[in-house]
Each structure stands twice: as C-alpha cells, then as structure tokens.
Design a protein around this motif. Sequence first.
Motif, PDB file in Angstrom:
ATOM      1  N   HIS A  68       2.573   1.424  -6.878  1.00 48.57           N
ATOM      2  CA  HIS A  68       3.805   0.895  -7.435  1.00 48.57           C
ATOM      3  C   HIS A  68       4.736   0.371  -6.348  1.00 48.57           C
ATOM      4  N   LEU A  69       4.802   1.066  -5.222  1.00 44.67           N
ATOM      5  CA  LEU A  69       5.624   0.574  -4.113  1.00 44.67           C
ATOM      6  C   LEU A  69       5.113  -0.778  -3.628  1.00 44.67           C
ATOM      7  N   GLU A  70       3.821  -0.917  -3.595  1.00 43.74           N
ATOM      8  CA  GLU A  70       3.239  -2.162  -3.106  1.00 43.74           C
ATOM      9  C   GLU A  70       3.436  -3.314  -4.091  1.00 43.74           C
ATOM     10  N   TYR A  72       5.235  -3.043  -7.689  1.00 47.70           N
ATOM     11  CA  TYR A  72       6.169  -3.077  -8.809  1.00 47.70           C
ATOM     12  C   TYR A  72       7.552  -2.494  -8.569  1.00 47.70           C
ATOM     13  N   TRP A  73       7.762  -1.733  -7.520  1.00 46.41           N
ATOM     14  CA  TRP A  73       9.022  -0.988  -7.421  1.00 46.41           C
ATOM     15  C   TRP A  73       9.596  -1.056  -6.018  1.00 46.41           C
ATOM     16  N   SER A  74      10.924  -1.164  -5.956  1.00 52.94           N
ATOM     17  CA  SER A  74      11.648  -1.174  -4.685  1.00 52.94           C
ATOM     18  C   SER A  74      13.023  -0.563  -4.927  1.00 52.94           C
ATOM     19  N   LEU A  75      13.769  -0.334  -3.878  1.00 49.69           N
ATOM     20  CA  LEU A  75      15.127   0.194  -4.038  1.00 49.69           C
ATOM     21  C   LEU A  75      16.039  -0.831  -4.707  1.00 49.69           C
ATOM     22  N   THR A  76      15.783  -2.101  -4.452  1.00 53.44           N
ATOM     23  CA  THR A  76      16.545  -3.151  -5.137  1.00 53.44           C
ATOM     24  C   THR A  76      16.271  -3.112  -6.634  1.00 53.44           C
ATOM     25  N   LYS A  77      15.005  -2.932  -6.980  1.00 54.12           N
ATOM     26  CA  LYS A  77      14.643  -2.859  -8.393  1.00 54.12           C
ATOM     27  C   LYS A  77      15.200  -1.584  -9.029  1.00 54.12           C
ATOM     28  N   SER A 101       7.872  -3.193  -2.602  1.00 52.98           N
ATOM     29  CA  SER A 101       8.438  -3.241  -1.256  1.00 52.98           C
ATOM     30  C   SER A 101       7.363  -2.882  -0.242  1.00 52.98           C
ATOM     31  N   ARG A 102       6.948  -3.854   0.542  1.00 52.38           N
ATOM     32  CA  ARG A 102       5.932  -3.587   1.569  1.00 52.38           C
ATOM     33  C   ARG A 102       6.451  -2.606   2.607  1.00 52.38           C
ATOM     34  N   ARG A 103       7.745  -2.652   2.887  1.00 52.13           N
ATOM     35  CA  ARG A 103       8.315  -1.734   3.876  1.00 52.13           C
ATOM     36  C   ARG A 103       8.209  -0.296   3.391  1.00 52.13           C
ATOM     37  N   LEU A 104       8.628  -0.052   2.146  1.00 54.40           N
ATOM     38  CA  LEU A 104       8.539   1.293   1.601  1.00 54.40           C
ATOM     39  C   LEU A 104       7.086   1.739   1.484  1.00 54.40           C
ATOM     40  N   PHE A 105       6.220   0.807   1.125  1.00 56.37           N
ATOM     41  CA  PHE A 105       4.796   1.122   1.031  1.00 56.37           C
ATOM     42  C   PHE A 105       4.255   1.610   2.370  1.00 56.37           C
ATOM     43  N   ARG A 106       4.604   0.917   3.431  1.00 58.32           N
ATOM     44  CA  ARG A 106       4.130   1.314   4.764  1.00 58.32           C
ATOM     45  C   ARG A 106       4.716   2.669   5.171  1.00 58.32           C
ATOM     46  N   GLU A 107       6.001   2.860   4.881  1.00 51.33           N
ATOM     47  CA  GLU A 107       6.662   4.100   5.274  1.00 51.33           C
ATOM     48  C   GLU A 107       6.106   5.306   4.517  1.00 51.33           C
TER      49      GLU A 107
END
Length: 270
Positions: A68-70, A72-77, A101-107
């Motif tokens: 989902h992070l990769e 469908y979902w991000s902090l903006t969403k 969010s690719r950044r959140l996905f990586r983290e």
Amino acid sequence: MTRFTKYSFAAISILFLSGSCSLFEPINAKKKVKVTDSTPPGTLMLTENLYIDRVPVTNFMYQEFLDHLENYWSLTKHEKMKDLPRYGLDKNLVFKPQTGSRRLFREASLQNPQEMLTNKLSMENYYNSPFFQSHPVVNVAKKQAELFCLWRSDIVNAVYAIKSNSATQRERYPNKVLYRLPTEREMIKAQNKLERELKLLKYQGQIYAYTGDSALFSKMQDNTDQMTIMEIKEIGKNKTYNSLLNRNLSYYNQQELKTGFRCICEVVNN
C-alpha cells in the motif's frame, strides 16, 4: 527486496468488501473468519470501545502494508482521507494506483535483508517465504510500527465507508476506529482479563524454523475467540516489553527474543 506478488492489498480489500474474509486474512485460507460488523478486523473485544489484535502483526500483514505504501497510501493521502464521505465511498478513491509514497516504502522496508535471524535463517528468507507468512514480523522499528497503525486506521475506516451505501448501513460499523500501539499497562490488563475468560493462548515453541508447524500460525489468526502471545518482545506505546510479561520463558532465552508488535484499536464515537 522481493515481495509476494500473489497477494495484494487491493485483492484482500475486495474480498473484505464482499464479506468473504477479514481485512488481514490470507486469501488462500481454508477457514473463513467470522466476526461481527462491530468488531474491527483482526481484533478481540476488551471493552465497549477498546479492542486488541488477536495475534502480533504478521509478515503477511506487513507485506500488505508495504504494498500500500508503494502503490496507494501516503501521508498526503492520509490528510485527504479525513474528508472522505462516511458512506457511499468510491473504492477507486482509496485504491487508486500511483498514489503511494516511495520514500515511506523505502523507510518501512526491510533494512538489512542479509541479517541472520538464526544461524540458518536470514531475515529476507523469513520475511518473504510463504512458509512464514503467518509468523510475526520482527526487527521493525517503533516509527515503522506507528506508521502501520496510522495506515491501518485510514484503510479500515475507508472500508467501512465503501461497504456502506447509506447512513443506515454505516451504523452497522464503528463510527471511527483508531489503531495505535498498546501500552504495557493495557497489555497487562488485557492479558489478565482474557486469561480469566479462557481467551488467552500462550505459544511457547519454536518460531523461526522450517521444521515448525506453519499451519498452526494460520490457525492462531483464524481463531476469533482468543488472543495469542508468543516468546517475542513487542513494541509498546511507552516501551518495548516481553509479551509474556511475568511468565517464564520456555523455548528461547531473554537474549534470543526478537521484537515485533501488535495494535490496539480504539472506537471513537464522536
């Protein structure tokens, strides 16, 4: 990092929306999980407004979170989802591709896949192998666990809105759910209550070996009447604690305990 392509959160959500399975039930599970509409997915009731995960968050659950992070979902969403309607919600607004969010996905991804969980099992193999999909995810940081809880809150509330076509239908579900990490005090109270009610299962056996019973871990998820605690440490809101609390360890020693987490769910009525 290689991730399961056989399972996707979108597929799980569609099944949940149709009533075929719970939010986190593997789609190949033979036994369907039956819970009431008022029970947040994957949890067991403690009080009228408080529920707790029946099992620690599993590798399968965490894989769905990463998917989902990769995609469908991000902090903006997350901010935008606060304004979504409570019923009649178009699922395409929630599961729209390329809104992750690719950044959140990586983290949030596995930081050191080659790290050895045991002298025969690497983190990558434990995390990705279908044999271990129902086993507890471990070596997750508190920040990652908290992000998981935030994401899960958004998705479960959205699923309620997607399943409801009217205000009357929406009343079958909790008004709003908020997943978070439990405190140690809450875990103590939960275990004491559930043990008195014969709803506490203590698993003290081998977790990280192919010689174990993988089906047993799936059955722990399917059991809607019990909460399972294992010989792992769990990340809490205020500290990391041994989930067995004051019970003696049977299989592992203190130094061998790995760290996972589970969520507690608050039902907000206003």
